[in-house]
Design a protein around this motif. Structure first.
Motif, PDB file in Angstrom:
ATOM      1  N   GLN A 467       0.829  -1.208   0.000  1.00  0.00           N
ATOM      2  CA  GLN A 467       0.000   0.000   0.000  1.00  0.00           C
ATOM      3  C   GLN A 467       0.863   1.258   0.000  1.00  0.00           C
ATOM      4  O   GLN A 467       0.510   2.262  -0.599  1.00  0.00           O
ATOM      5  CB  GLN A 467      -0.932  -0.001   1.216  1.00  0.00           C
ATOM      6  CG  GLN A 467      -2.042  -1.051   1.144  1.00  0.00           C
ATOM      7  CD  GLN A 467      -3.010  -0.951   2.299  1.00  0.00           C
ATOM      8  OE1 GLN A 467      -2.730  -0.292   3.306  1.00  0.00           O
ATOM      9  NE2 GLN A 467      -4.160  -1.588   2.161  1.00  0.00           N
ATOM     10  N   GLN A 468       1.998   1.192   0.683  1.00  0.00           N
ATOM     11  CA  GLN A 468       2.950   2.302   0.701  1.00  0.00           C
ATOM     12  C   GLN A 468       4.332   1.769   0.271  1.00  0.00           C
ATOM     13  O   GLN A 468       5.162   1.412   1.111  1.00  0.00           O
ATOM     14  CB  GLN A 468       3.030   2.927   2.094  1.00  0.00           C
ATOM     15  CG  GLN A 468       1.723   3.609   2.521  1.00  0.00           C
ATOM     16  CD  GLN A 468       1.852   4.268   3.885  1.00  0.00           C
ATOM     17  OE1 GLN A 468       2.614   3.809   4.744  1.00  0.00           O
ATOM     18  NE2 GLN A 468       1.119   5.348   4.095  1.00  0.00           N
ATOM     19  N   GLN A 472       9.846   4.288  -4.894  1.00  0.00           N
ATOM     20  CA  GLN A 472       8.953   5.006  -5.802  1.00  0.00           C
ATOM     21  C   GLN A 472       9.588   5.053  -7.197  1.00  0.00           C
ATOM     22  O   GLN A 472      10.237   6.022  -7.576  1.00  0.00           O
ATOM     23  CB  GLN A 472       8.695   6.429  -5.282  1.00  0.00           C
ATOM     24  CG  GLN A 472       8.062   6.493  -3.902  1.00  0.00           C
ATOM     25  CD  GLN A 472       6.648   5.933  -3.884  1.00  0.00           C
ATOM     26  OE1 GLN A 472       5.942   5.928  -4.898  1.00  0.00           O
ATOM     27  NE2 GLN A 472       6.217   5.443  -2.726  1.00  0.00           N
TER      28      GLN A 472
END
Length: 576
Positions: A467-468, A472
Motif C-alpha cells: 500500500q505504501q 517510488q
C-alpha cells in the motif's frame, strides 16, 4: 451469448482433429527422447517457422495488444514488444547455425558443453527446474488466464470450467504425440487462427457501431492513438515505450520467444531442423510473421473496442457476470468478438482455442524436455531407458499443466505477466549473447546473473503490491535498475572467478566453429541483421500506412522492403 449448432460443430471437430493427430503420431514419437522432443531432427524450415509463430500466437497475445492499444499511448504502445525484433534478428544471423551445429537435445545441454565441473552440472540441473518448471508455469498461467477471460466473456464459463475442459484435451495430444504432434497441430492451428482473426476484424470494422474503417480512424476515441511512433516531445511516454526497448531492453533481457542468442522453445525448433540452413530460415520466417504479419488485425479490433467499450465501466456494464480477477482492458478483445454471427463466431472461437492449445502444448513439451533430459536423466536415473524417459516426459506434461492452471487464479492481466517475466530476465541477455564468444564467461557468471535478476524482480514485485511502496520507481526505471545491477553483478563475478578449463573450451570451439574463426563472415551477418530488421519494420509500418490511407508512405515502405530483401539475399549467399 449462445452458440449455434455450426459453432459447436467447428469447435468439436477441431478438438477431435487435435486428438487424432496426437494418437496417430504417438507410436513414432514415443520411440525415444529425440523422437519425443526433437521429432527425429528432420523437420523442414517452414513447419518449424510456422510452429514458432503459432506458439507465440497465444490466447493472451490479442488481449495484450488490445490492452496496449487502449492505453493512452495507443498503437505506439506496442513498441514494448516490437523492439524485440532486434533480438530475433541477432538469433537469425548469428546463432541459429551455432545451435544446430551443437547437436544437443535441449539448449540446457549447452552448459556442460561450454563449461566444466560441478558448477556446470549444477547450473544445468537448476536451470531445468527454474526454466522448465517455475518460469514455464508462470508463462503458461498467463495464457490460461487469457483463455479463461475469453471463455467467461464469450461463453459464460467459469475459469475452473474453462481450464478443466481445455487442459484435458491439450494434455492428451501433447503427451501422446510429442514434438511431432505439436508441430503438425501447430500448422493447422496457425492457419485457423489467421483466418479467424482476419475475418473477425473485417466483420467488426463493418459493425454499425463502428461504421467502417474510415469512420473508425476518424472517431475521437481513436484518432489520437494511431501514431506508429510515440510522441517525441513527451518524454514520459517516449522513454518507456521507445527509447528503453530499442536502446536497452532487446539485448539485455531474457523473455520467452525473444531470448538473446536464442533459447527455450525457439532453440528446440532450431535443434529439430534438418540442417543449419533450415534452422536459420525457420527463425527468419518466424520473426517476419510474428512482427509483420499478425499484429494489425488485433490492433484494429483494439481500436474498434474504444468506440464500443470506451472504458472499463462500459465493459463491466455490458458483461455483469465478469469475475473480479478477470476484469481489465484485455477483456475488450473477446468482448468485441461477441458481436460475430453464427459460423464466424465458431470459427473465431476455434481459432482462439487453437492459439491457446498451440502455446500450451509447446510450453508443455519444452518444459518436459528439460525435466527429463536435464534433470531426471542427468541426475536422478542416468541409466534410464528410452521408455522410462518418455513416460517421465508424459507425467511431467500433466503436472506442469496442473500447476499452470492453478497459478492462473492468482494473476489478473496479460500485461502483469509480461512485465514480471521481463523483470525476471532483466540483465541476463548480454551474457547469453557473449557466452559463445567470450571465453572468460563461466558457470558462476550465469548463476550470478540468474540469482541477482530473480531477487531484484521479487523485491520490485513485492514493493509494487504494498500500500505504501518503499521504492517510488516507474516500471521502466525498475527494469533499468534491474538490468544495471544484474549486468554489473555477473560481469564482476566473471572477472573474479576462474574461466572454464582450456580443454573444454577447445572442444566447444572445435564443435561449433570448426577450423574457421569465430568472427568469420561477421560483416555479412551484420548486414543481414540490419537488412532483416529494416525489412520487417518496413512491412509492419507499410501495412499500417496503407490501412491509414497514407499510400505514398506505404509505397515508400515497399521500396525499403525491396532493398532489404536484396541485401538479405546477398548476405545469405556469403554466410552459407
Amino acid at each position: 451469448m449462445g452458440l449455434n449448432t455450426i459453432d459447436y460443430a467447428l469447435i468439436i471437430a477441431f478438438f477431435a482433429i487435435s486428438l487424432l493427430i496426437g494418437i496417430y503420431v504417438s507410436k513414432s514419437s514415443g520411440k525415444n527422447t529425440k523422437s519425443f522432443f526433437l521429432s527425429g531432427r528432420n523437420m523442414p524450415w517452414w513447419i518449424l517457422g510456422v510452429s514458432m509463430v503459432a506458439t507465440t500466437f497465444a490466447a493472451d497475445t490479442p488481449g495484450l495488444v488490445t490492452e496496449l492499444v487502449r492505453d493512452n499511448s495507443g498503437v505506439s504502445g506496442n513498441w514494448v514488444w516490437w523492439a524485440q525484433l532486434l533480438t530475433g534478428m541477432v538469433t537469425v544471423f548469428f546463432y541459429a547455425r551455432l545451435w544446430r551445429k551443437s547437436g544437443i537435445t535441449t539448449d540446457l545441454e549447452f552448459y556442460e558443453m561450454r563449461y566444466s565441473g560441478k558448477a556446470a552440472a549444477f547450473l544445468r540441473g537448476f536451470r531445468a527446474v527454474y526454466l522448465g518448471v517455475i518460469f514455464n508455469v508462470v508463462t503458461m498461467a498467463g495464457v490460461c488466464l487469457a483463455a479463461a477471460k475469453i471463455a467467461n466473456v464469450m461463453l459464460g464459463l467459469t475459469q475452473g470450467e474453462t481450464l478443466l475442459i481445455s487442459s484435458i484435451v491439450v494434455v492428451i495430444y501433447a503427451s501422446l504425440g510429442g514434438l511431432r504432434g505439436v508441430l503438425i497441430t501447430d500448422f493447422i492451428q496457425f492457419i485457423i487462427a489467421m483466418i479467424g482473426s482476419i475475418w473477425a476484424t473485417i466483420y467488426i470494422l463493418n459493425l454499425k457501431e463502428v461504421g467502417g474503417l474510415e469512420n473508425l480512424l476518424a472517431h475521437p476515441n481513436v484518432s489520437g492513438r494511431l501514431n506508429l511512433l510515440p510522441d517525441f516531445t513527451d518524454t514520459t511516454s517516449l522513454i518507456p515505450l521507445f527509447i528503453i526497448p530499442l536502446a536497452v531492453q532487446w539485448w539485455s533481457t531474457w523473455y520467452p520467444g525473444a531470448e538473446p542468442g536464442g533459447g527455450g522453445y525457439i532453440a528446440q525448433r532450431m535443434l529439430a531442423a534438418k540442417d543449419e540452413k533450415h534452422a536459420t530460415k525457420a527463425v527468419l520466417f518466424f520473426n517476419f510473421a510474428h512482427y509483420a504479419l499478425r499484429p494489425w488485425p488485433w490492433i484494429l479490433v483494439g481500436l474498434a473496442s474504444l468506440v464500443v467499450f470506451p472504458d472499463l465501466a462500459s465493459l463491466s456494464t455490458a458483461f455483469p457476470g465478469l469475475e473480479d480477477n478477470i476484469k481489465g482492458h484485455d477483456v475488450a478483445y473477446p468482448a468485441m468478438l461477441t458481436y460475430l454471427p453464427a459460423g464466424l463466431l465458431g470459427l473465431v472461437l476455434t481459432s482462439l482455442i487453437a492459439a491457446f492449445m498451440s502455446t500450451i502444448s509447446t510450453q508443455l513439451n519444452w518444459g518436459a524436455s528439460y525435466v527429463v533430459n536435464d534433470f531426471y536423466k542427468r541426475f536422478i536415473n542416468k541409466a534410464s531407458t528410452d521408455k522410462q524417459d518418455v513416460a517421465i516426459g508424459r507425467i511431467a506434461t500433466v503436472v506442469l499443466m496442473i500447476l499452470a492452471a492453478g497459478l492462473s487464479f492468482f494473476i489478473q492481466s496479460a500485461k502483469d505477466i509480461f512485465d514480471l517475466l521481463l523483470q525476471i530476465g532483466a540483465g541476463t541477455g548480454l551474457l547469453f549473447i557473449l557466452r559463445w564468444f567470450w571465453n572468460r564467461i563461466n558457470p558462476y557468471s550465469e548463476i550470478a546473473a540468474m540469482a541477482i535478476s530473480f531477487i531484484i524482480a521479487i523485491v520490485f514485485f513485492i514493493n509494487g503490491k504494498m500500500q505504501q511502496p518503499f521504492l517510488q520507481l516507474e516500471g521502466w526505471q525498475q527494469l533499468v535498475w534491474g538490468i544495471a545491477v544484474t549486468t554489473i553483478g555477473w560481469i564482476a563475478v566473471t572477472l573474479l572467478t576462474k574461466p572454464t578449463d582450456k580443454e573444454t573450451l577447445l572442444k566447444f570451439e572445435a564443435l561449433i566453429f570448426g577450423a574457421s574463426s569465430k568472427f568469420e563472415n561477421f560483416r555479412y551477418k551484420i548486414l543481414g541483421f540490419f537488412a532483416g530488421t529494416i525489412g520487417i519494420y518496413a512491412t509492419l509500418f507499410g501495412t499500417g500506412y496503407f490501412i491509414y490511407g497514407k499510400y505514398i508512405l506505404g509505397c515508400s515502405m515497399i521500396a525499403l522492403l525491396t532493398i532489404a530483401l536484396i541485401a538479405i539475399r546477398f548476405s545469405w549467399k556469403k554466410i552459407f
